[in-house]
Design an enzyme around this catalytic site. Structure first.
Site, PDB file in Angstrom:
ATOM      1  N   GLY A   1       0.826  -1.214   0.000  1.00 62.03           N
ATOM      2  CA  GLY A   1       0.000   0.000   0.000  1.00 62.03           C
ATOM      3  C   GLY A   1       0.852   1.252   0.000  1.00 62.03           C
ATOM      4  O   GLY A   1       0.492   2.267   0.595  1.00 62.03           O
ATOM      5  N   ALA A   2       1.998   1.180  -0.681  1.00 64.10           N
ATOM      6  CA  ALA A   2       2.974   2.275  -0.615  1.00 64.10           C
ATOM      7  C   ALA A   2       2.770   3.307  -1.715  1.00 64.10           C
ATOM      8  O   ALA A   2       3.591   4.198  -1.890  1.00 64.10           O
ATOM      9  CB  ALA A   2       4.400   1.715  -0.673  1.00 64.10           C
TER      10      ALA A   2
ATOM     11  N   SER B   1      -4.925   0.796  14.423  1.00 61.39           N
ATOM     12  CA  SER B   1      -5.673   2.043  14.541  1.00 61.39           C
ATOM     13  C   SER B   1      -6.388   2.096  15.885  1.00 61.39           C
ATOM     14  O   SER B   1      -6.750   1.050  16.439  1.00 61.39           O
ATOM     15  CB  SER B   1      -6.715   2.093  13.421  1.00 61.39           C
ATOM     16  OG  SER B   1      -7.730   3.019  13.721  1.00 61.39           O
TER      17      SER B   1
ATOM     18  N   TYR C   1     -13.649  -1.354   9.727  1.00 64.09           N
ATOM     19  CA  TYR C   1     -12.236  -0.980   9.775  1.00 64.09           C
ATOM     20  C   TYR C   1     -11.671  -1.321  11.160  1.00 64.09           C
ATOM     21  O   TYR C   1     -10.579  -1.886  11.275  1.00 64.09           O
ATOM     22  CB  TYR C   1     -12.129   0.519   9.486  1.00 64.09           C
ATOM     23  CG  TYR C   1     -10.735   1.081   9.482  1.00 64.09           C
ATOM     24  CD1 TYR C   1      -9.849   0.778   8.457  1.00 64.09           C
ATOM     25  CD2 TYR C   1     -10.310   1.944  10.492  1.00 64.09           C
ATOM     26  CE1 TYR C   1      -8.566   1.313   8.450  1.00 64.09           C
ATOM     27  CE2 TYR C   1      -9.046   2.488  10.494  1.00 64.09           C
ATOM     28  CZ  TYR C   1      -8.176   2.169   9.468  1.00 64.09           C
ATOM     29  OH  TYR C   1      -6.914   2.706   9.463  1.00 64.09           O
TER      30      TYR C   1
ATOM     31  N   LYS D   1      -8.553  -3.910  11.988  1.00 63.93           N
ATOM     32  CA  LYS D   1      -7.356  -3.336  12.613  1.00 63.93           C
ATOM     33  C   LYS D   1      -7.087  -3.980  13.979  1.00 63.93           C
ATOM     34  O   LYS D   1      -5.938  -4.152  14.381  1.00 63.93           O
ATOM     35  CB  LYS D   1      -7.494  -1.818  12.728  1.00 63.93           C
ATOM     36  CG  LYS D   1      -7.372  -1.097  11.379  1.00 63.93           C
ATOM     37  CD  LYS D   1      -6.013  -1.376  10.745  1.00 63.93           C
ATOM     38  CE  LYS D   1      -5.787  -0.652   9.436  1.00 63.93           C
ATOM     39  NZ  LYS D   1      -4.476  -0.984   8.821  1.00 63.93           N
TER      40      LYS D   1
END
Lengths: 206, 254
Positions: B14-15, B144, B157, B161
């Protein structure tokens, strides 16, 4: 209104997933001992998610875990919890308590149980978010965390990272889980979004 | 190139954008050989930015939900850099910032989150292990506050996470005896979604900042990425199974 001497769950209707066998059955019996009637359909006051595919507790190094086993031990376990939460939201009809049984391996982490421990932590967050979203609906959501051996005694010991259990007596732990659920179900309670560890003092939150 | 990651091969998923891009840039600046894994061409831009900055980088098209893609990305690291020292799983679903009501969550959204964050972590971990073991490396995952304290707006999400924390803690115990560390970073950073939201509602920046003891929302490159580089470096060689919260003090560990 139950009298002061009535059992804590007198007059309350409870649905327990996984009540057909193993830990779920023991827990359902424990809740009945505390006065609950075990129901199969609404109206319900209490939903307990104690169901677990025992294959999820198969110990294996992650690098050796095949994709279908990862799915069964992690993603399917999480998805079953979502589906239970969604069904409970409807079945509780705007008031009541949802409890997830989330073994302490989620909090501590456990080698060779990576997929399942991941799912457990996911379920604890599911409970917290549900508690935030559903509080104003009158629905509370909590987790109770027993030792994982209670769910599958054959899963074996957790490994050298976890100390010996302070309380070895499984029936006592089961009864304690039922008692904690009964306390969580107290009318007017504001306890929601929390995890209560019931393991004789092995895992202590900071 | 000198730096705390000199001679280390670092793969970042995901860079192509956001925090992942910032991490990749910082790893490049720290002397690492960066493999930029992204399913889109923005990965090439990240890679070019690292090279323009004097660093070493290459982009590989990689969808983390595909075991074959992740396998190829690790192969690239091994072919070009002789191995892999650091695997950083940062990718999340493109629908990460889509608000949801749990009672209405459909399997489509659920699977999207689970496949990128969790199936992706599984692919990254099992593919990287042989290299990480050989080089005494480490794995990093991004989590997160939504995972630690639940989330009113982003429950799915939050689930994935949090699951990554259970994953990383367990893996840290499993891989510790092999000399491989596993840690997490929980950032509070200006994301593209947040920047857009602030453009729509300028008062949002103040409301967010009021909840942060240090008084501002972090910058991915200057506030978040250095903490990731630290955990990837030898300076963190006795740290494993931890969640490093890099958020200006908004969430404090118990």
């Amino acid at each position: 209104m139950p009298s002061r001497d009535a059992p804590l769950l007198a007059g309350r209707s409870a649905f327990v997933t996984g009540r057909e066998s193993g830990f779920g059955r023991e827990l359902a019996l424990g809740l009945e001992d505390l006065g609950a009637s075990i129901a199969t359909e609404p109206p319900l006051d209490l939903v307990v998610h104690a169901d677990l595919d025992e294959a999820a507790l198969q110990r294996q190094a992650l690098a050796e875990t095949a994709a279908e086993d990862w799915d069964r031990r992690c993603e399917a376990v999480l998805q079953a919890a979502l589906q239970c939460a969604q069904s409970a939201f409807t079945a509780l009809r705007g008031r009541g308590l949802l409890v997830f049984v989330t073994p302490t391996v989620g909090i501590t982490g456990a080698p060779e149980l990576v997929p399942y421990a991941a799912a457990v932590e996911g379920i604890r967050a599911l409970a917290k978010s549900a508690a935030r979203q559903w509080g104003h609906h009158g629905i509370r959501v909590n987790c109770v965390a027993p030792p994982v051996e209670l769910l599958a005694p054959d899963a074996g010991r957790l490994g050298p990272d976890v100390a010996d259990r302070a309380l070895a007596d499984a029936p006592t732990v089961r009864d304690s889980v039922a008692s904690v659920i009964a306390l969580l179900a107290a009318p007017g309670s504001v306890v929601t979004g929390t995890t209560i560890v019931v393991d004789g003092g092995v895992v202590m939150a900071p | 190139m000198s730096g705390t990651l000199a001679g280390r091969a670092v793969l970042v998923t995901g860079a192509g954008a956001g925090v992942g891009r910032a991490i990749a840039l910082a790893c490049g600046r720290a002397g690492g050989d960066v493999v930029v894994a992204s399913p889109r061409e923005n990965g090439a831009e990240t890679s070019e930015a690292i090279v323009a900055d004097g660093g070493s980088a290459s982009w590989i098209r990689c969808d983390v939900t595909s075991q074959a893609d992740v396998g190829r990305a690790v192969e690239v690291a091994v072919e070009r850099h002789g191995g892999l020292d650091v695997m950083i799983h940062n990718a999340t679903s493109r629908r990460s910032s889509e608000p949801a009501r749990l009672e209405d969550v459909e399997l489509d959204l659920w699977r999207d989150h689970v496949s990128v964050s969790l199936t992706g972590a599984y692919h990254c971990a099992r593919t990287a292990l042989p290299s990480l073991r050989e080089r005494g490396g480490s794995m990093l995952l991004m989590t997160s506050p939504a995972g630690m304290e639940g989330s009113l707006m982003l429950p799915v999400y939050g689930v994935v996470k949090a699951a990554l924390r259970g994953f990383a803690k367990s893996l840290a115990r499993e891989w510790g005896p092999e000399g491989v560390r596993v840690n997490l970073v929980s950032p509070l950073a200006q994301t593209p979604a947040m920047v857009n939201a602030i453009r729509e509602d300028p008062a949002l920046a103040d409301r967010l900042a009021r909840r942060v003891p240090l008084g501002r929302v972090g910058d991915a490159e200057h506030d978040i990425a250095p903490a990731v580089v630290f955990l990837a470096s030898d300076a963190a060689r006795y740290i494993t199974g931890q969640t490093l919260v890099v958020d200006g003090g908004r969430f404090m560990n118990l």
